[in-house]
Structures are given as C-alpha cells and as structure tokens.
Enzyme design. Structure first.
Site, PDB file in Angstrom:
ATOM      1  N   GLY A  30     -14.587   5.100   5.058  1.00 45.79           N
ATOM      2  CA  GLY A  30     -13.705   6.235   5.341  1.00 45.79           C
ATOM      3  C   GLY A  30     -13.883   6.700   6.764  1.00 45.79           C
ATOM      4  O   GLY A  30     -14.813   6.271   7.467  1.00 45.79           O
ATOM      5  N   TYR A  75     -11.355  -6.081  10.048  1.00 42.14           N
ATOM      6  CA  TYR A  75     -10.745  -5.703  11.341  1.00 42.14           C
ATOM      7  C   TYR A  75     -10.702  -6.913  12.277  1.00 42.14           C
ATOM      8  O   TYR A  75     -11.704  -7.189  12.972  1.00 42.14           O
ATOM      9  CB  TYR A  75     -11.561  -4.565  11.976  1.00 42.14           C
ATOM     10  N   LYS A  93     -20.831  -6.846   3.453  1.00 38.95           N
ATOM     11  CA  LYS A  93     -19.944  -6.324   2.388  1.00 38.95           C
ATOM     12  C   LYS A  93     -19.634  -7.428   1.371  1.00 38.95           C
ATOM     13  O   LYS A  93     -19.606  -7.187   0.171  1.00 38.95           O
ATOM     14  CB  LYS A  93     -18.655  -5.766   2.989  1.00 38.95           C
ATOM     15  N   HIS A 117      -8.225   3.012  -3.655  1.00 39.39           N
ATOM     16  CA  HIS A 117      -9.113   3.092  -2.486  1.00 39.39           C
ATOM     17  C   HIS A 117     -10.187   4.144  -2.797  1.00 39.39           C
ATOM     18  O   HIS A 117      -9.867   5.227  -3.306  1.00 39.39           O
ATOM     19  CB  HIS A 117      -8.349   3.547  -1.247  1.00 39.39           C
ATOM     20  N   ALA A 146     -10.596  10.266   2.997  1.00 35.02           N
ATOM     21  CA  ALA A 146     -12.048  10.432   2.905  1.00 35.02           C
ATOM     22  C   ALA A 146     -12.435  11.886   3.091  1.00 35.02           C
ATOM     23  O   ALA A 146     -13.351  12.400   2.460  1.00 35.02           O
ATOM     24  CB  ALA A 146     -12.731   9.591   3.982  1.00 35.02           C
ATOM     25  N   GLU A 181       0.849  -1.199   0.000  1.00 36.68           N
ATOM     26  CA  GLU A 181       0.000   0.000   0.000  1.00 36.68           C
ATOM     27  C   GLU A 181       0.881   1.243   0.000  1.00 36.68           C
ATOM     28  O   GLU A 181       1.896   1.290   0.699  1.00 36.68           O
ATOM     29  CB  GLU A 181      -0.893   0.021   1.244  1.00 36.68           C
ATOM     30  N   THR A 203      -4.055   4.755  -1.369  1.00 37.04           N
ATOM     31  CA  THR A 203      -5.069   5.278  -0.460  1.00 37.04           C
ATOM     32  C   THR A 203      -5.686   6.570  -0.998  1.00 37.04           C
ATOM     33  O   THR A 203      -5.187   7.174  -1.950  1.00 37.04           O
ATOM     34  CB  THR A 203      -4.482   5.583   0.936  1.00 37.04           C
TER      35      THR A 203
HETATM   36  P1  FAD Z   1     -17.801  -0.090   7.160  1.00 34.02           P
HETATM   37  O1  FAD Z   1     -17.619  -1.445   6.621  1.00 34.02           O
HETATM   38  O2  FAD Z   1     -18.943   0.713   6.670  1.00 34.02           O
HETATM   39  O3  FAD Z   1     -17.878  -0.238   8.754  1.00 34.02           O
HETATM   40  C1  FAD Z   1     -17.819   0.906   9.602  1.00 34.02           C
HETATM   41  C2  FAD Z   1     -18.519   0.572  10.924  1.00 34.02           C
HETATM   42  O4  FAD Z   1     -19.927   0.470  10.700  1.00 34.02           O
HETATM   43  C3  FAD Z   1     -18.101  -0.769  11.526  1.00 34.02           C
HETATM   44  O5  FAD Z   1     -18.118  -0.631  12.923  1.00 34.02           O
HETATM   45  C4  FAD Z   1     -19.195  -1.726  11.068  1.00 34.02           C
HETATM   46  O6  FAD Z   1     -19.345  -2.865  11.925  1.00 34.02           O
HETATM   47  C5  FAD Z   1     -20.400  -0.800  11.099  1.00 34.02           C
HETATM   48  N1  FAD Z   1     -21.469  -1.183  10.178  1.00 34.02           N
HETATM   49  C6  FAD Z   1     -21.338  -1.591   8.893  1.00 34.02           C
HETATM   50  N2  FAD Z   1     -22.535  -1.831   8.342  1.00 34.02           N
HETATM   51  C7  FAD Z   1     -23.458  -1.556   9.292  1.00 34.02           C
HETATM   52  C8  FAD Z   1     -24.887  -1.591   9.345  1.00 34.02           C
HETATM   53  N3  FAD Z   1     -25.609  -1.976   8.301  1.00 34.02           N
HETATM   54  N4  FAD Z   1     -25.508  -1.228  10.509  1.00 34.02           N
HETATM   55  C9  FAD Z   1     -24.784  -0.834  11.583  1.00 34.02           C
HETATM   56  N5  FAD Z   1     -23.438  -0.793  11.600  1.00 34.02           N
HETATM   57  C10 FAD Z   1     -22.779  -1.141  10.468  1.00 34.02           C
HETATM   58  N6  FAD Z   1      -9.732   5.295   5.169  1.00 34.02           N
HETATM   59  C11 FAD Z   1      -9.626   6.315   4.267  1.00 34.02           C
HETATM   60  O7  FAD Z   1     -10.202   7.386   4.511  1.00 34.02           O
HETATM   61  N7  FAD Z   1      -8.891   6.178   3.132  1.00 34.02           N
HETATM   62  C12 FAD Z   1      -8.263   5.019   2.803  1.00 34.02           C
HETATM   63  O8  FAD Z   1      -7.614   4.935   1.757  1.00 34.02           O
HETATM   64  C13 FAD Z   1      -8.341   3.916   3.709  1.00 34.02           C
HETATM   65  N8  FAD Z   1      -7.767   2.729   3.443  1.00 34.02           N
HETATM   66  C14 FAD Z   1      -7.952   1.659   4.290  1.00 34.02           C
HETATM   67  C15 FAD Z   1      -7.419   0.426   3.964  1.00 34.02           C
HETATM   68  C16 FAD Z   1      -7.605  -0.682   4.796  1.00 34.02           C
HETATM   69  C17 FAD Z   1      -7.035  -2.015   4.407  1.00 34.02           C
HETATM   70  C18 FAD Z   1      -8.324  -0.523   6.024  1.00 34.02           C
HETATM   71  C19 FAD Z   1      -8.504  -1.702   6.944  1.00 34.02           C
HETATM   72  C20 FAD Z   1      -8.855   0.704   6.358  1.00 34.02           C
HETATM   73  C21 FAD Z   1      -8.679   1.806   5.505  1.00 34.02           C
HETATM   74  N9  FAD Z   1      -9.240   3.056   5.789  1.00 34.02           N
HETATM   75  C22 FAD Z   1      -9.106   4.108   4.902  1.00 34.02           C
HETATM   76  C23 FAD Z   1      -9.906   3.287   7.076  1.00 34.02           C
HETATM   77  C24 FAD Z   1     -11.423   3.015   7.021  1.00 34.02           C
HETATM   78  O9  FAD Z   1     -12.037   3.894   6.132  1.00 34.02           O
HETATM   79  C25 FAD Z   1     -11.950   3.183   8.430  1.00 34.02           C
HETATM   80  O10 FAD Z   1     -11.496   2.150   9.250  1.00 34.02           O
HETATM   81  C26 FAD Z   1     -13.447   3.380   8.592  1.00 34.02           C
HETATM   82  O11 FAD Z   1     -13.696   3.741   9.953  1.00 34.02           O
HETATM   83  C27 FAD Z   1     -14.298   2.161   8.296  1.00 34.02           C
HETATM   84  O12 FAD Z   1     -14.312   1.881   6.956  1.00 34.02           O
HETATM   85  P2  FAD Z   1     -15.026   0.529   6.430  1.00 34.02           P
HETATM   86  O13 FAD Z   1     -15.006   0.611   4.971  1.00 34.02           O
HETATM   87  O14 FAD Z   1     -14.457  -0.651   7.093  1.00 34.02           O
HETATM   88  O15 FAD Z   1     -16.511   0.817   6.980  1.00 34.02           O
END
Ligand code: FAD
Length: 305
Positions: free
Chosen positions: A108, A143, A163, A77, A50, A16, A47
C-alpha cells in the site's frame, strides 16, 4: 477458483475496478458491470485504499456481489501498511466466509502521510501471514520500471522474488505504456529464476490530467509515442479519449500477438471504454467467447475442470 490456475490454458483477460464511496455509486457500478457481463473477464480485481480506515468492507461487498450476480471470480486487494495482524486476520475470515478465494497482497501507499508501518513493513510479510492464516490464492504487484522507492532494478527484482518465495503465484504489473518494458522485465525475472505468470497492467489513458497525476505518483517514464498524444490532444478531450483508447488497443494487440501471459485492464470504473477495448480485441482471445460467457459460474468451473 484459483486465478493463478487460469494461466495454464489461456491468455488471461481481467479488469480492475475501485469501490465507489456511496451506496448510489456502488449501485451504478453494479449496473454498468451487468451491462458488460457478456465480456466475462477471467476475474475482476477490486482495489482498497491503504490509507482510508474501514473501507475494506466496501471491497468485500463488491467482490461478493460480482461473484454472486455475475458469476465472475474476484481478487480482493489487501494493503497492509496500516493494518494490524489482528485486523488482517479478521478480514481474511470475512473474505473466506464470503467465498473470495483470491487476494492481491500489497504493502500500500502512504498517500501524503509519512510511512509508519504497524505489524507489516513489506508485502512479503503480508503474504507470509496470509499463508499461515488461510487458504488463498495470492497475487502480488510488480513494477517493470522498478518501484519508485527502489534504488535499482536488481534489488527491486530480489524483493519481488521474496514475494514469490513467500507464496505469490501470479503478478500484476503497474500500468505499462511501452510493451518493451514488459518483455525486458520478463527476461529479468527469468534470470532471477522467477517463473510465475505476469499480467500486464494496461491503463486506457483518456485524459491528460489523469496521465499527469499518475506519472507524478508512480514515477513512470512515458514513451515518446505516448507523450506526443498527450501533448497534441491535451486540450481536446474527445480526441484525447479516442487516441488513448487506440493506443491501449494497439498495445494489447501487440502483447497478445507476442504471447503475453495476460492483460489486466485498469478500467477506472469506465465500462464504456472497457466495452470499446473489448470489442476491438475479443477475437484475439478465442477461448473467451460470448457463448461461453453465458454459462453459469458452476458450469464454467465444470468445463474448465
Ligand atoms: P512491496 O512489495 O512491499 O515493495 C515496496 C518497496 O519496498 C519496493 O521498493 C520494494 O523493492 C521494497 N522492498 C520490498 N521488500 C523489501 C525488503 N525486504 N527490504 C528492503 N526493501 C524492500 N495500493 C493501494 O493502496 N491499494 C490498492 O488496491 C492497490 N492496488 C495495486 C494494484 C497493482 C497491480 C499495483 C502494481 C499496485 C497497487 N497499489 C495499490 C499500489 C501499491 O500498494 C504501491 O505501489 C506500494 O508503494 C507498493 O506496494 P507493494 O505491494 O508492491 O510493496
């Protein structure tokens, strides 16, 4: 190339990077990537913040340059928290035109701002939207210690399943410092009937300030073995770097030996450290040799069928 297909034949090794803000920074990054081109990671993910406005073109420009100049597949991303459907749709069109076929679909983070979603609330909403508006191979974030906003691992696993059901074909984990977290996570996924490849995110943690910042942001609990390193070498940057690299290598050796799906290295754009790690592990991944890397992208595609 669809990156999710790679896992059928090999232990994947990917890295990355983040897009530098200035043109000079981008030039330097491309130069350092050219210097490690013999490594030929299976893909490079780029990356995108957001919160920052209009930075998606930086991610796109680097992805395009990597594909054209290095012949390496990329994942862009795409965080959706502050985007409208229209903005995402336009971006998908740009990605498709640039030949970027792979997306890491993310919610994000809000940074210091309050979470105030526009058209997308969760990453699963974005994955559904991408599937309706393009032909991309979609990955998602995972996670092993649960997402910090989740109350428990069960609900977090069920949301992860949403997802995958929406169309994510490959998962990349948050940084892992205790390999046991990964294996337990894989067991949980199997119980939840989630069967897509999961790459482990490995961060070579080479300075103690960085680790404090990251653990504060992510809520990750560090194992004693790693904490001992950060405490002992906090004021000795050279020793901290050496210990951090050795720790990451030790983790990777153990993961590969035990059949991990793939390693995703969070490089922090430090290609010197990336080279150091690669030299230590390259013989553990025999199908990723230097000679193969010297084929062109098109030749490699043909070889892989
Ligand atoms: P989601 O999958 O939407 O989950 C977020 C939270 O909501 C979780 O607690 C989940 O359990 C909960 N949730 C999901 N669906 C529901 C539902 N239907 N009802 C209730 N709760 C729900 N961030 C950036 O800004 N830019 C990047 O380039 C970036 N790259 C990343 C790369 C990796 C490999 C990882 C692991 C993270 C990265 N992140 C990045 C960080 C990420 O955006 C954050 O961790 C963010 O807080 C969660 O993103 P997610 O896509 O996992 O969210």
């Amino acid at each position: 190339m669809d990156v999710s297909e790679l896992f059928k034949n090999k232990t994947v090794f990917s890295i990355e990077i983040f897009p530098p803000k200035t043109a000079l920074g981008r030039e330097k990054l491309m130069t350092s990537l050219l210097e490690i081109r013999d490594i030929q990671p299976d893909f490079i993910s780029i990356t995108q913040s957001a919160a920052a406005c209009f930075n998606e073109q930086r991610t796109l420009a680097i992805a395009q340059a990597i594909q054209q100049k290095l012949g390496i597949a990329t994942i862009a991303h795409v965080p959706c928290l502050y985007r409208t459907k229209e903005e995402v749709k336009d971006y998908l069109t740009d990605l498709e035109a640039a030949g970027v076929q792979n997306i890491l679909a993310l919610r994000g983070d809000a940074g210091n701002q309050q979470i105030c979603p526009r058209d997308f609330t969760y990453a699963s909403d974005l994955i559904n939207f991408i599937n309706r508006n393009g032909h991309f191979d979609i990955s998602a974030a995972a996670y092993p210690q649960k997402h910090p906003e989740s109350s428990d691992v069960v609900s977090d696993t069920l949301h992860l399943k949403e997802k995958v059901q929406a169309g994510a074909k490959h998962l990349i984990t948050q940084m892992v410092f205790d390999n046991q977290d990964y294996w337990e996570f894989k067991e949980r996924l199997a119980l939840a009937d989630i069967h897509v490849p999961v790459e482990v995110g490995i961060l070579p943690c080479t300075n103690s300030r960085q680790i404090k910042r990251i653990t504060k942001m992510s809520g990750i609990k560090l194992p004693k073995k790693f904490l001992a390193i950060t405490e002992r070498y906090a004021d000795d940057p050279v020793a901290m770097r050496d210990a951090g690299l050795a720790y990451a290598i030790d983790q990777i050796v153990d993961l590969i030996a035990n059949g991990v799906d793939g390693i995703h290295l969070y490089t922090m754009n430090n290609m010197e450290n990336t080279r150091h790690i690669w030299n230590a592990i390259k013989n553990l991944l025999p199908d990723q040799t230097v000679s193969q890397s010297q084929c062109t992208f098109v030749e490699k595609e043909r070889v892989r069928g």
